[in-house]
Design an enzyme around this catalytic site. Sequence first.
Site, short mmCIF file in Angstrom:
data_model
loop_
_atom_site.label_atom_id
_atom_site.label_comp_id
_atom_site.label_asym_id
_atom_site.label_seq_id
_atom_site.Cartn_x
_atom_site.Cartn_y
_atom_site.Cartn_z
N GLU A 80 -4.30 5.34 -4.73
CA GLU A 80 -5.44 5.41 -3.78
C GLU A 80 -6.61 5.12 -4.19
O GLU A 80 -7.34 6.09 -4.19
CB GLU A 80 -5.36 6.56 -2.72
CG GLU A 80 -4.39 7.65 -3.40
CD GLU A 80 -5.55 8.49 -4.40
OE1 GLU A 80 -6.55 8.38 -4.14
OE2 GLU A 80 -5.02 9.52 -4.80
N HIS A 128 -3.44 9.12 -10.87
CA HIS A 128 -4.60 9.08 -10.91
C HIS A 128 -4.84 8.30 -12.50
O HIS A 128 -4.10 8.88 -13.29
CB HIS A 128 -5.53 10.53 -10.69
CG HIS A 128 -4.97 10.44 -9.42
ND1 HIS A 128 -4.82 11.99 -9.07
CD2 HIS A 128 -5.43 10.19 -8.22
CE1 HIS A 128 -4.69 12.23 -7.65
NE2 HIS A 128 -5.12 11.21 -7.18
#
Length: 529
Positions: A484, A446
């Site tokens: 993602e 992330h």
Amino acid sequence: MAPSLVHLPNGQTLTVSSVFAGFSFKANDLNVHNSAFPPGWTIIIESQEDVDDEVAVDGQTSHDAPKKTHTRRFRNPTLHGDNLFISSISNPSNTDFKPATSPTRQIAMMLWATLWWYFHQPKPNPYITTKGLNDHIPEDGRPKGDWRINIKREGIFKGRHLLPKLERMGIITSEDSSVGESVNDRSGEGWIKMFTSQRGFWLIDPRIFLFTLSPTMHSPYPGASPYPSRPGSPNREGFALAKPDTPGEMPQGLMTPPAQSPGGPFASGSHLPTYYPPPPTIFTFTNNIRHPIRQKPPAQGETFYTRYIPSLGQYLSFRVASLSHKSPTHRGPVSDSTPNFLPPGSGVTQGSLPSIANMTINPNDTDLLHKWMNDPRVDALFGMAGPRSVQENMLRDALNTKHSFPVIGCWDGKPFGYFELYWVKEDRLGRYLSSHDYGNWDRGFHALVGEQEFRGPHRVKVWMSALVHHCWLADPRTERVMLEPRNNNTKFIEYLQDVGFYKEREIAFPHKQAALMKVRREGWEAPVL
């Protein structure tokens, strides 16, 4: 060709100058602790080109006739035609440094540094043109080749055991994987067509090759010590390494973390390479998920990756986030914007002088996260705004998570963003994927950039590719890296695609519709420079 300055990942620099038929490499001893290289070495590098001289047979052009080649002085890299060998080495005086325990490793280190310089040169045209076969096809539709440089069995490389050892280290390779017929190990059979590819080079961990020379007992170079020494005070009474027992006496080597933390990947009191292979695979269960036991991440505040970015003139580094109430002091390399006036062997480095980069004036990591997470731009993606206790608890949880760890990214030691590196199999993402979508060692991360001054397309691509690069180096069993992002974060997705990611499909999480982005080791070429 004008002399160039090469920045190695351990903060040391080399001056590369053109000489007859090649280049000389000189270690700049003005100085970063002990010089990881002898005073210098010289390489011979030349380029071979095919001569466009077709042979006519029965009125028709033959493409099977042997091709003629022309050898010329190296100017710019070619796709497959460059040939290299080390012609000479100039070692330091034995009164100052002990000879390398392993000459082979010393030569491997010099070859690695040479290749580091070479693969920072402008990339050649990757498209392969075969006259009469595909020259009528638009260039971007022609086949691509891997950029490689040939390592010739000449000069220093002529020893009968040297090239086999370098091949075992992984720094050179050959497409001929047979044993060979010759029983004469001096013949060189099987070791003539050795090469290093760009793709393969960037998958080699620098810690395998970078090490330092041990000073002699009466060396006048206190800078040879990986620990601090008073400037300009040669020690002729004997040489002993100081013990980093107290704050402020931590090693001054590359990527040294704050006081009271272990040394970084290149810090070695034994002057040996600091690479260790990944541990064997032993499985365990977490939340009913069978996965390998993960190796512990680096310590809080420890820098685990650094690289000079020529296009930006700055060092990019990543360190583990810290809960300390003090701002971690950056002790890794920074770009040199001041005149190099330090005398040789002074024991003082540009990085150890007071500067904005190494002064403890930055907020601590919790304060940084509090500031960044309360930025509306960041909050729209992370949703972690709130009082300082919210970010402190977030960081505490991240440090106690077994399958991931929190990271602070820095430009020249100045924090710019927050990242979390995770193993996909145990992460939330793994629960939304089929078992064939990931392997035991696949990773993801992330990311957020908190500082406005460090935003921009090019910087994003640089740190993205650097994090992927770290994942490949950290464990050779990692075959994919995944992200993602939210599916409407189109700009971020485009940046990912620019550095080699592709969108496989979309995933419906409870809190977002995400684009599953992947990059594979076999399809990755190099970090953005």
